[in-house]
Motif scaffolding. Structure first.
Motif, PDB file in Angstrom:
ATOM      1  N   TRP A 307      40.816  35.717  27.727  1.00 37.17           N
ATOM      2  CA  TRP A 307      39.272  35.356  27.754  1.00 37.17           C
ATOM      3  C   TRP A 307      38.744  35.045  26.268  1.00 37.17           C
ATOM      4  N   GLN A 308      39.710  35.489  25.267  1.00 39.48           N
ATOM      5  CA  GLN A 308      39.468  35.107  24.053  1.00 39.48           C
ATOM      6  C   GLN A 308      39.433  33.717  23.731  1.00 39.48           C
ATOM      7  N   ILE A 309      40.562  32.892  24.390  1.00 41.48           N
ATOM      8  CA  ILE A 309      40.715  31.409  24.126  1.00 41.48           C
ATOM      9  C   ILE A 309      39.821  30.848  25.136  1.00 41.48           C
ATOM     10  N   LYS A 310      38.741  30.347  24.747  1.00 39.41           N
ATOM     11  CA  LYS A 310      38.045  29.564  25.429  1.00 39.41           C
ATOM     12  C   LYS A 310      38.312  28.447  26.291  1.00 39.41           C
ATOM     13  N   ALA A 311      39.369  27.763  25.381  1.00 39.79           N
ATOM     14  CA  ALA A 311      40.126  26.364  25.987  1.00 39.79           C
ATOM     15  C   ALA A 311      40.804  26.736  27.424  1.00 39.79           C
ATOM     16  N   THR A 312      41.235  27.983  27.491  1.00 37.81           N
ATOM     17  CA  THR A 312      41.951  28.283  28.899  1.00 37.81           C
ATOM     18  C   THR A 312      41.234  28.985  29.970  1.00 37.81           C
ATOM     19  N   ARG A 313      40.016  29.249  29.841  1.00 34.56           N
ATOM     20  CA  ARG A 313      39.280  29.960  30.458  1.00 34.56           C
ATOM     21  C   ARG A 313      39.179  29.122  32.130  1.00 34.56           C
ATOM     22  N   LYS A 314      39.033  27.950  31.919  1.00 38.47           N
ATOM     23  CA  LYS A 314      38.796  27.417  33.235  1.00 38.47           C
ATOM     24  C   LYS A 314      40.072  27.345  34.085  1.00 38.47           C
ATOM     25  N   ALA A 315      41.369  26.962  33.443  1.00 38.19           N
ATOM     26  CA  ALA A 315      42.453  26.877  34.112  1.00 38.19           C
ATOM     27  C   ALA A 315      43.067  28.507  34.501  1.00 38.19           C
ATOM     28  N   GLY A 316      42.470  29.414  33.570  1.00 34.61           N
ATOM     29  CA  GLY A 316      42.733  30.632  33.912  1.00 34.61           C
ATOM     30  C   GLY A 316      42.261  31.114  35.266  1.00 34.61           C
ATOM     31  N   LEU A 318      41.566  29.519  37.599  1.00 34.89           N
ATOM     32  CA  LEU A 318      42.092  28.917  38.807  1.00 34.89           C
ATOM     33  C   LEU A 318      43.541  29.776  39.178  1.00 34.89           C
ATOM     34  N   VAL A 319      44.217  30.067  38.080  1.00 34.85           N
ATOM     35  CA  VAL A 319      45.382  31.093  38.315  1.00 34.85           C
ATOM     36  C   VAL A 319      45.229  32.140  38.736  1.00 34.85           C
ATOM     37  N   LEU A 320      44.199  32.622  38.431  1.00 40.00           N
ATOM     38  CA  LEU A 320      43.750  34.001  38.915  1.00 40.00           C
ATOM     39  C   LEU A 320      43.148  33.921  40.360  1.00 40.00           C
ATOM     40  N   ALA A 321      42.508  33.045  40.535  1.00 42.86           N
ATOM     41  CA  ALA A 321      42.007  32.884  42.128  1.00 42.86           C
ATOM     42  C   ALA A 321      43.499  32.654  43.066  1.00 42.86           C
ATOM     43  N   LEU A 322      44.406  31.756  42.632  1.00 41.98           N
ATOM     44  CA  LEU A 322      45.317  31.757  43.526  1.00 41.98           C
ATOM     45  C   LEU A 322      46.398  32.859  43.572  1.00 41.98           C
ATOM     46  N   SER A 323      46.434  33.666  42.393  1.00 39.87           N
ATOM     47  CA  SER A 323      47.113  34.871  42.271  1.00 39.87           C
ATOM     48  C   SER A 323      46.752  35.963  43.468  1.00 39.87           C
ATOM     49  N   ALA A 324      45.301  36.160  43.218  1.00 39.43           N
ATOM     50  CA  ALA A 324      44.881  37.140  43.931  1.00 39.43           C
ATOM     51  C   ALA A 324      44.743  36.794  45.637  1.00 39.43           C
TER      52      ALA A 324
END
Length: 342
Positions: A307-316, A318-324
């Motif tokens: 969450w501290q890296i703003k550039a990765t929040r959007k892709a993150g 998506l990855v979290l949603a797929l993982s869950a």
């Protein structure tokens, strides 16, 4: 003549005025700095445990890897020409069972299949034990894929029978490998007056009552062996006595470990629980608890660091949603629940 203009030397500001006073970092940044460092160093410290659980988990899924006994995989092609080539499906078996019940019981209204298909439950495979002279094997057969594995379970070479032996004893029972119910007493065994099994059967009802559980009939199903050295006719033997079967067997010479590299790794993976005193196993249990807690910490700290890296929040996201979705639907939801609850 105009007076000369005097130029004042440049004023050098004092060090106090030139350098702004250092300000302490915000609390949130200090906390995240500590989280990142902790995430790093606990990962380094628990690196051996992480590798161990990864390797041993892989070994559980792949019994032919690092095999400590002759092992072979068979496929659908290997069952061609055998009775398993056209094995009955669960639905066909259910139909045959109902026909036999109707023929045997002759109910007024014949039993018939209700809505819903038949399926295998409790476990996914059949397990067969094979004895070939002095060697033993177990065969795992998956009816859905018509495939499986064959693995030798012979644990020791058959040598000279000990003069004091009452029987050859039961073969070692391995988890998930055709364990055939509780161990039973052998009529040719040795009956001792002070049996720990009888003590356990007598004590368990009292212990249960003291803890608020109802009493009941007690059957001791599994017990460790008792091994001890014996000298007979001038020769050294290692005797093995099982308190439940009461059989005594023996092997010539001093006790030798039969633990293979694969068996050692798998038992490390399954080792758990704190013994009553501080021993090596107790320290290992501390490591297991630490690994469990650190895995949870890694997950939470990883989320914070992401969450501290703003550039990765959007892709993150998506990855979290797929993982869950995958974990819930496949592992905890539809997939594993259907398998375990069947």
């Amino acid at each position: 003549m105009a007076p000369l203009e005097t130029i004042d030397p440049p004023v050098t500001p004092s060090s106090d005025a030139a350098s702004p006073r250092p300000t302490s970092r915000p609390l949130s940044r200090r906390v995240m700095h500590m989280v990142r460092r902790t995430h790093l160093y606990v990962g380094l410290f628990l690196f051996p445990w992480a590798i161990l659980y990864g390797v041993t988990g892989f070994l559980f899924n792949h019994p032919t890897v690092l095999a400590d006994a002759p092992t072979a995989h068979f496929s659908r092609a290997d069952v061609v020409g055998t009775p398993l080539e056209f094995a009955p499906t669960p639905q066909e078996q259910a139909t045959a069972v109902l026909a036999a019940l109707n023929d045997q019981q002759k109910p007024a209204a014949p039993y018939r299949l209700a809505t819903g298909g038949a399926h295998y439950a409790t476990r996914e495979s059949f397990v067969a034990n094979v004895k070939a002279d002095a060697r033993t094997f177990f065969v795992v057969y998956d009816p859905k894929t018509a495939s499986g594995t064959i693995r030798e379970t012979t644990t020791r070479a058959v040598g000279e029978k000990a003069p004091f032996a009452t029987a050859t004893g039961d073969a070692p029972r391995q988890r998930g490998m055709g364990m055939g119910g509780p161990m039973k007493q052998n009529h040719a065994g040795v009956k001792v007056e002070d049996s720990i099994v009888e003590r356990l059967k007598t004590a368990v009802p009292t212990i249960m009552e003291r803890k608020g559980f109802p009493k009941g009939e007690v059957t001791v199903t599994t017990s460790p062996d008792v091994k001890f050295p014996v000298e007979a006719d001038g020769q050294l033997w290692t005797a093995t006595y099982n308190p439940i079967t009461t059989t005594v067997s023996g092997a010539a010479g001093q006790e030798q470990s039969e633990l293979t590299a694969r068996g050692f790794l798998l038992r490390l993976h399954l080792s758990r629980g704190y013994p009553g005193e501080v021993t090596t196993k107790w320290l290992w249990a501390v490591g297991v608890d630490a690994m469990a807690l650190i895995l949870c910490f890694w997950g939470v700290s990883g989320l914070l660091m992401w969450w501290q890296i703003k550039a990765t929040r959007k892709a993150g996201r998506l990855v979290l949603a797929l993982s869950a979705a995958a974990a819930t639907a496949l592992a905890l939801g539809v997939g594993m629940y259907a398998v375990l609850a069947a």
